[in-house]
Design a protein around this motif. Structure first.
Motif, PDB file in Angstrom:
ATOM      1  N   ALA A  35      -6.976   1.307   0.169  1.00  0.00           N
ATOM      2  CA  ALA A  35      -8.127   2.118   0.584  1.00  0.00           C
ATOM      3  C   ALA A  35      -9.274   1.239   1.057  1.00  0.00           C
ATOM      4  CB  ALA A  35      -8.574   3.008  -0.580  1.00  0.00           C
ATOM      5  N   GLU A  36      -9.511   0.114   0.328  1.00  0.00           N
ATOM      6  CA  GLU A  36     -10.581  -0.800   0.743  1.00  0.00           C
ATOM      7  C   GLU A  36     -10.265  -1.443   2.090  1.00  0.00           C
ATOM      8  OE1 GLU A  36     -10.953  -3.541  -2.437  1.00  0.00           O
ATOM      9  OE2 GLU A  36     -12.024  -2.154  -3.764  1.00  0.00           O
TER      10      GLU A  36
ATOM     11  N   ARG B  33      -0.863  -0.050 -13.621  1.00  0.00           N
ATOM     12  CA  ARG B  33      -2.122  -0.684 -13.233  1.00  0.00           C
ATOM     13  C   ARG B  33      -1.998  -1.381 -11.883  1.00  0.00           C
ATOM     14  NH1 ARG B  33      -2.086  -1.883 -18.785  1.00  0.00           N
ATOM     15  NH2 ARG B  33      -1.202  -3.948 -18.396  1.00  0.00           N
TER      16      ARG B  33
ATOM     17  N   GLN C  99     -11.030   0.999   4.700  1.00  0.00           N
ATOM     18  CA  GLN C  99     -12.477   1.110   4.883  1.00  0.00           C
ATOM     19  C   GLN C  99     -13.023  -0.080   5.667  1.00  0.00           C
ATOM     20  OE1 GLN C  99     -14.437   3.720   4.027  1.00  0.00           O
ATOM     21  NE2 GLN C  99     -16.086   2.646   5.089  1.00  0.00           N
TER      22      GLN C  99
ATOM     23  N   GLN D  75      -2.079   1.152  -9.158  1.00  0.00           N
ATOM     24  CA  GLN D  75      -3.446   1.639  -8.945  1.00  0.00           C
ATOM     25  C   GLN D  75      -4.271   0.624  -8.160  1.00  0.00           C
ATOM     26  OE1 GLN D  75      -5.480   2.550 -12.582  1.00  0.00           O
ATOM     27  NE2 GLN D  75      -7.283   3.373 -11.573  1.00  0.00           N
ATOM     28  N   GLN D  76      -4.120  -0.673  -8.524  1.00  0.00           N
ATOM     29  CA  GLN D  76      -4.851  -1.716  -7.803  1.00  0.00           C
ATOM     30  C   GLN D  76      -4.407  -1.796  -6.349  1.00  0.00           C
ATOM     31  OE1 GLN D  76      -4.152  -5.230 -10.101  1.00  0.00           O
ATOM     32  NE2 GLN D  76      -5.474  -4.608 -11.794  1.00  0.00           N
TER      33      GLN D  76
ATOM     34  N   GLN E  36      -5.961   1.019  -4.499  1.00  0.00           N
ATOM     35  CA  GLN E  36      -7.382   0.740  -4.270  1.00  0.00           C
ATOM     36  C   GLN E  36      -7.572  -0.291  -3.166  1.00  0.00           C
ATOM     37  OE1 GLN E  36      -9.411  -0.519  -7.805  1.00  0.00           O
ATOM     38  NE2 GLN E  36     -11.395  -0.710  -6.797  1.00  0.00           N
ATOM     39  N   ALA E  37      -6.722  -1.351  -3.187  1.00  0.00           N
ATOM     40  CA  ALA E  37      -6.822  -2.378  -2.147  1.00  0.00           C
ATOM     41  C   ALA E  37      -6.500  -1.797  -0.774  1.00  0.00           C
ATOM     42  CB  ALA E  37      -5.875  -3.533  -2.468  1.00  0.00           C
TER      43      ALA E  37
END
Length: 229
Positions: free
Chosen positions: A87-88, A77, A91, A80-81, A84-85
C-alpha cells in the motif's frame, strides 16, 4: 424282591446339557479376532510404545505444535507487513506521478518566465539571463538563471562557474576577490544557487560571472552584474 428306584425328574436333563452353538461360535470368533489383531499388530503395525516413549512423543508433539503456532503468527505478521508495504509503495507511486506532473508544470512556468526575460547582452553559448546577489556578513549568496542557445538534445553541459567579486575595503580602497571555480551542470534552462565566502572587510559592489568549459578554460558566457540589483 424289588429294589427301590429314586425318581429325579431333572437328572436326565443335566446329563444332556450342551453348550449352545451360538455361544461356541461367539467364543471362537472372539478368540480368532483377538489372535488376528495380535498377529496384525505384531507383524505389520509399528511396535507399541512404552510409557516413557509415549511421554517423549507427546512432549515432542507439543513442542512442534508450539513452533507451528509461532510460525503461523510470524506468517500473519509478515503478510500484514507485506500488505502495508504494498500500500505504501502504491501511495509513493501516486505521489511520484503527482510530483512529476508538478515538475512539468513548473518547467513550463519557468520556460514562460525565461522567454519574457531580456537576452544576455554578451550572448555566448551560455547566457546569464538573470541574477540576484545578497551580501550578509562575510558571505555573498547568489541565484543565477542560465540558458543555453543550443541545448544539444537535452544533454546537460558540464562547465565551471567562476565568480569575481569587486568592491571596497573598510578603508574605501578598491578591492576584488576571485572565488574558486565550481563545477556545474547546465541544462537548457538552469538555476544555480550558492554562497561565496568573502575576505575580511570586503564590501561587494559588483560580480563578474563567468561560465567556462572547465576550470581555467575557455569562456562560454560572461556578464557583469551589480550586487543587490
Amino acid at each position: 424282591m424289588f429294589k427301590p428306584v429314586t425318581f429325579d425328574p431333572y437328572g436326565r436333563r443335566r446329563s444332556r446339557w450342551r453348550m449352545p452353538r451360538w455361544l461356541l461360535l461367539l467364543l471362537v470368533g472372539i478368540a480368532l479376532g483377538a489372535g488376528g489383531l495380535y498377529f496384525v499388530q505384531e507383524r505389520y503395525l509399528p511396535p507399541r510404545l512404552s510409557a516413557g516413549a509415549s511421554i517423549e512423543l507427546r512432549s515432542a508433539y507439543e513442542t512442534a505444535e508450539a513452533a507451528r503456532a509461532k510460525l503461523a503468527g510470524e506468517l500473519a505478521r509478515t503478510s500484514q507487513q507485506l500488505a502495508q508495504a504494498t500500500a505504501e509503495k502504491k501511495q509513493l507511486g501516486d505521489d511520484l506521478a503527482g510530483s512529476r506532473a508538478s515538475v512539468e508544470a513548473l518547467r513550463g512556468d519557468l520556460g514562460a518566465i525565461v522567454a519574457s526575460l531580456p537576452p544576455d547582452p554578451r550572448g555566448g553559448a551560455v547566457e546569464i539571463r538573470a541574477a540576484r546577489f545578497d551580501a550578509e556578513g562575510r558571505e555573498l549568496s547568489y541565484d543565477l538563471l542560465l540558458t543555453r542557445a543550443r541545448a544539444g538534445a537535452g544533454k546537460p553541459l558540464g562547465a565551471a562557474l567562476q565568480l569575481t567579486v569587486a568592491g571596497e575595503s573598510a578603508a574605501g580602497a578598491a578591492k576584488s576577490f576571485t572565488a574558486p571555480a565550481e563545477t556545474v551542470s547546465i541544462g537548457a534552462q538552469q538555476v544555480l544557487r550558492g554562497k561565496v565566502a568573502l575576505p575580511e572587510g570586503l564590501k561587494p559592489r559588483q560580480v563578474t560571472v563567468q561560465v567556462l568549459d572547465r576550470a581555467g578554460g575557455r569562456p562560454l558566457g560572461m556578464r557583469v552584474l551589480l550586487v543587490g540589483k
